[in-house]
Design a protein around this motif. Structure first.
Motif, PDB file in Angstrom:
ATOM      1  N   VAL A 200       0.670  -1.487   0.319  1.00 14.43           N
ATOM      2  CA  VAL A 200      -0.079   0.138   0.540  1.00 14.43           C
ATOM      3  C   VAL A 200       1.208   1.384   0.175  1.00 14.43           C
ATOM      4  O   VAL A 200       0.517   2.394  -1.321  1.00 14.43           O
ATOM      5  CB  VAL A 200      -0.719   0.140   1.101  1.00 14.43           C
ATOM      6  CG1 VAL A 200      -2.043   1.404   1.060  1.00 14.43           C
ATOM      7  CG2 VAL A 200      -1.569  -1.085   1.644  1.00 14.43           C
ATOM      8  N   SER A 201       2.253   0.992   0.389  1.00 13.84           N
ATOM      9  CA  SER A 201       2.937   2.787   0.526  1.00 13.84           C
ATOM     10  C   SER A 201       4.169   2.526  -0.574  1.00 13.84           C
ATOM     11  O   SER A 201       4.230   3.633  -0.818  1.00 13.84           O
ATOM     12  CB  SER A 201       3.848   2.446   1.726  1.00 13.84           C
ATOM     13  OG  SER A 201       4.774   1.109   1.360  1.00 13.84           O
ATOM     14  N   GLY A 202       3.382   1.842  -1.512  1.00 12.53           N
ATOM     15  CA  GLY A 202       4.198   1.711  -2.591  1.00 12.53           C
ATOM     16  C   GLY A 202       6.206   1.648  -2.791  1.00 12.53           C
ATOM     17  O   GLY A 202       6.392   1.587  -3.451  1.00 12.53           O
ATOM     18  N   PHE A 203       5.902   0.827  -1.862  1.00 13.92           N
ATOM     19  CA  PHE A 203       7.506   0.535  -1.823  1.00 13.92           C
ATOM     20  C   PHE A 203       8.144  -0.388  -2.777  1.00 13.92           C
ATOM     21  O   PHE A 203       8.865  -0.473  -2.696  1.00 13.92           O
ATOM     22  CB  PHE A 203       7.692   0.014  -0.251  1.00 13.92           C
ATOM     23  CG  PHE A 203       9.504  -0.676   0.122  1.00 13.92           C
ATOM     24  CD1 PHE A 203      10.027   0.319   0.195  1.00 13.92           C
ATOM     25  CD2 PHE A 203       9.383  -1.750   0.054  1.00 13.92           C
ATOM     26  CE1 PHE A 203      11.592  -0.662  -0.036  1.00 13.92           C
ATOM     27  CE2 PHE A 203      10.530  -2.772   0.598  1.00 13.92           C
ATOM     28  CZ  PHE A 203      11.621  -1.526   0.337  1.00 13.92           C
ATOM     29  N   TYR A 204       6.947  -1.926  -3.189  1.00 13.30           N
ATOM     30  CA  TYR A 204       7.325  -2.756  -3.519  1.00 13.30           C
ATOM     31  C   TYR A 204       8.052  -1.938  -5.445  1.00 13.30           C
ATOM     32  O   TYR A 204       9.056  -2.444  -6.327  1.00 13.30           O
ATOM     33  CB  TYR A 204       6.485  -4.453  -3.716  1.00 13.30           C
ATOM     34  CG  TYR A 204       7.000  -4.910  -2.787  1.00 13.30           C
ATOM     35  CD1 TYR A 204       8.079  -5.420  -2.186  1.00 13.30           C
ATOM     36  CD2 TYR A 204       5.799  -4.858  -1.825  1.00 13.30           C
ATOM     37  CE1 TYR A 204       7.875  -5.991  -0.750  1.00 13.30           C
ATOM     38  CE2 TYR A 204       5.374  -5.459  -0.620  1.00 13.30           C
ATOM     39  CZ  TYR A 204       6.367  -6.368  -0.198  1.00 13.30           C
ATOM     40  OH  TYR A 204       7.250  -6.740   0.712  1.00 13.30           O
ATOM     41  N   ALA A 205       7.247  -1.505  -5.415  1.00  9.46           N
ATOM     42  CA  ALA A 205       6.615  -0.637  -6.334  1.00  9.46           C
ATOM     43  C   ALA A 205       8.214   0.592  -6.939  1.00  9.46           C
ATOM     44  O   ALA A 205       8.613   0.074  -7.981  1.00  9.46           O
ATOM     45  CB  ALA A 205       4.968  -0.088  -6.892  1.00  9.46           C
ATOM     46  N   TRP A 206       8.071   1.064  -5.997  1.00  9.62           N
ATOM     47  CA  TRP A 206       9.256   1.752  -5.763  1.00  9.62           C
ATOM     48  C   TRP A 206      10.650   0.715  -6.005  1.00  9.62           C
ATOM     49  O   TRP A 206      11.759   1.577  -6.492  1.00  9.62           O
ATOM     50  CB  TRP A 206       9.311   2.982  -5.099  1.00  9.62           C
ATOM     51  CG  TRP A 206      10.872   3.985  -4.440  1.00  9.62           C
ATOM     52  CD1 TRP A 206      10.549   4.824  -5.425  1.00  9.62           C
ATOM     53  CD2 TRP A 206      11.912   3.506  -3.987  1.00  9.62           C
ATOM     54  NE1 TRP A 206      12.061   5.268  -4.722  1.00  9.62           N
ATOM     55  CE2 TRP A 206      12.428   4.290  -4.189  1.00  9.62           C
ATOM     56  CE3 TRP A 206      12.577   2.283  -3.022  1.00  9.62           C
ATOM     57  CZ2 TRP A 206      13.927   5.148  -3.566  1.00  9.62           C
ATOM     58  CZ3 TRP A 206      13.804   2.060  -2.397  1.00  9.62           C
ATOM     59  CH2 TRP A 206      14.374   3.556  -2.480  1.00  9.62           C
ATOM     60  N   VAL A 207      10.744   0.178  -5.930  1.00 15.42           N
ATOM     61  CA  VAL A 207      11.778  -0.439  -5.492  1.00 15.42           C
ATOM     62  C   VAL A 207      12.423  -1.698  -6.663  1.00 15.42           C
ATOM     63  O   VAL A 207      13.235  -1.780  -7.805  1.00 15.42           O
ATOM     64  CB  VAL A 207      11.839  -1.758  -4.292  1.00 15.42           C
ATOM     65  CG1 VAL A 207      13.381  -3.556  -5.049  1.00 15.42           C
ATOM     66  CG2 VAL A 207      12.059  -1.632  -2.858  1.00 15.42           C
ATOM     67  N   ALA A 208      11.149  -2.375  -7.554  1.00 14.76           N
ATOM     68  CA  ALA A 208      10.980  -2.372  -9.085  1.00 14.76           C
ATOM     69  C   ALA A 208      11.244  -1.641 -10.032  1.00 14.76           C
ATOM     70  O   ALA A 208      12.027  -1.807 -10.811  1.00 14.76           O
ATOM     71  CB  ALA A 208       9.788  -3.231  -9.256  1.00 14.76           C
TER      72      ALA A 208
ATOM     73  N   LEU B 282       5.352   6.663  -4.625  1.00 16.83           N
ATOM     74  CA  LEU B 282       5.777   6.098  -2.532  1.00 16.83           C
ATOM     75  C   LEU B 282       5.243   7.170  -1.909  1.00 16.83           C
ATOM     76  O   LEU B 282       5.787   8.122  -1.447  1.00 16.83           O
ATOM     77  CB  LEU B 282       7.227   5.404  -2.589  1.00 16.83           C
ATOM     78  CG  LEU B 282       8.451   5.732  -1.198  1.00 16.83           C
ATOM     79  CD1 LEU B 282       7.626   3.974  -0.872  1.00 16.83           C
ATOM     80  CD2 LEU B 282       9.530   5.720  -1.249  1.00 16.83           C
ATOM     81  N   ASP B 283       4.988   6.055  -0.428  1.00 18.76           N
ATOM     82  CA  ASP B 283       4.377   6.856   0.715  1.00 18.76           C
ATOM     83  C   ASP B 283       5.751   6.697   1.741  1.00 18.76           C
ATOM     84  O   ASP B 283       5.397   5.717   2.666  1.00 18.76           O
ATOM     85  CB  ASP B 283       3.056   6.817   1.518  1.00 18.76           C
ATOM     86  CG  ASP B 283       2.730   7.482   2.353  1.00 18.76           C
ATOM     87  OD1 ASP B 283       3.223   7.838   3.487  1.00 18.76           O
ATOM     88  OD2 ASP B 283       1.549   7.646   2.465  1.00 18.76           O
TER      89      ASP B 283
END
Length: 411
Positions: free
Chosen positions: A73-81, A218-219
């Motif tokens: 939900v925080s967008g962490f995985y998407a940001w890492v990818a 990313l939050d």
């Protein structure tokens, strides 16, 4: 007894095939139906059925899924990818970064959630760079499977095995961390070698196949909060004797109480089907165990020299069985028969490494493999069973051989 055997056989047939033949019933549906049938037909009492469900394992898994969902939900995985896949590095180096990232994230968080969150973006971003997504997806998937063996919380089957064998977090870490780390360069080396001349995209469709998903921003605040909660969970596991399930559920409560993020969004990352499957299997296996047949079978195997309380033997058996009925069912089926064995740590390593390393053998050897193949297909990238096995078989065999050496050393 005949009815119990029939229900048990049908449930495990569905687990092996992915569905109940002749019916539109998947693995979870078959297990739940089997558990209910056992209760309805009096093969296990309702109180015994409730008692059979290991609420500690279910609570631990649910709590960690919620924590991992907070990173989604925080967008962490998407940001890492997005950050990793857009790095200006050569394809082999990019593969190495993805392998390490997949292995580390899957060891600390629920590996299936990591794969679900990052796969679509990895496909889109590699295609946009004109790269062949297949080696990167396979390397990431293989690393998530092998890296998840590193910690007690890396995968559901690790939690089931640790609970049955009464292993603590640090005790488990001592026997599983090293081989899990060693598996990562093995994954990289084999995939990089096999695809050394096929880094660029020359697939079934154009490089722009499918619309590129828009990664959520990313939050930072929510990501930091999730990271701090995860760190607190790890410290509690290592430094205290607090029940693991209570720690995980407490962490989940912290993540769900939020002024900016809706709890329903976090709960979407919880794999309810997996939780139901595990609960149903506890009941089905308990009813089957009450017949006395499993104990007789184990005694018969021991008479033939197949002693499951010996870590190398268990390692081989669970490696094969997990590719027939699945990782979680294989561990749940065998764990009760080795729960009182003296060398609990070595047996825990056998369970974790056997299931984690053999998961890459075939597509359906792990949920992560299924997720990668299906999500890649939805983006216009076809990874056939043959393509998966071409890389997965040597990766699995090499990791299993390394794991066997490790099991022999610690046994």
């Amino acid at each position: 007894m005949d009815t119990t055997l029939l229900i048990f056989a049908l449930v495990y047939l569905a687990l092996a095939l992915g569905h109940l033949p002749g019916f539109r019933v998947d693995r979870t549906g078959a297990v739940v139906a089997g558990a209910l049938a056992m209760i309805a037909m009096g093969r296990i009492g309702d109180q015994a059925a409730w008692a059979a469900i290991d609420y500690r394992t279910i609570g631990l898994l649910f709590g960690l899924m919620v924590v991992s969902g907070a990173f989604v939900v925080s967008g962490f995985y998407a940001w890492v990818a997005a950050r990793i896949a857009s790095m200006p590095v050569s394809p082999p180096v990019l593969l190495a970064i993805l392998v390490v990232t997949g292995g580390v994230l899957s060891a600390l968080l629920t590996n299936d959630v990591v794969v679900v969150a990052m796969t679509p973006l990895l496909v889109a971003i590699t295609l946009s760079r004109g790269l062949n997504p297949t080696p990167f997806l396979l390397g990431f998937c293989f690393a998530c499977n092998t890296g998840s063996a590193a910690t007690l919380i890396g995968s559901p089957q690790n939690m089931v095995a640790a609970s049955a064998l009464h292993l603590d977090f640090t005790g488990y870490l001592k026997v599983a961390l090293v081989p899990a780390l060693v598996s990562l360069p093995i994954v990289w080396a084999i995939v990089a070698y096999l695809y050394r001349h096929r880094w660029t995209w020359a697939g079934q469709g154009p490089a722009s196949a499918g619309p590129e998903p828009s990664p959520m921003p990313l939050d930072v605040v929510e990501t930091v909060k999730a990271a701090l909660v995860t760190l607190a969970v790890m410290l509690a596991f290592v430094l205290t004797d607090w029940p693991h399930d209570m720690v995980a559920l407490g962490a989940a409560a912290v993540m769900l109480v939020n002024r900016t993020v809706a709890s329903k969004d976090v709960l979407k990352a919880v794999d309810g089907n997996l939780l139901l499957l595990l609960m149903g299997l506890f009941v089905v296996n308990a009813a089957f165990a009450a017949t006395g047949l499993p104990q007789k079978a184990i005694t018969g195997l021991s008479g033939m020299g197949i002693d499951l309380t010996q870590a190398p033997v268990l390692y081989g058996v669970v490696s094969v069985l997990s590719n027939i009925v699945g990782n979680n069912p294989a561990v749940m089926l065998l764990a009760p028969f080795v729960a009182q064995a003296p060398d609990a740590q070595a047996l825990g390593a056998a369970f974790a490494l056997g299931t984690g390393f053999s998961s890459n053998l075939i597509v359906f050897g792990s949920l992560a493999g299924i997720i990668v193949v299906e999500q890649a297909a939805a983006r216009g990238v076809t990874i056939t069973t043959g393509e998966f096995c071409r890389a997965g078989v040597p990766v699995a065999l090499a990791c299993l051989a390394m794991g066997l050496v490790w099991i022999l050393l610690i046994s």
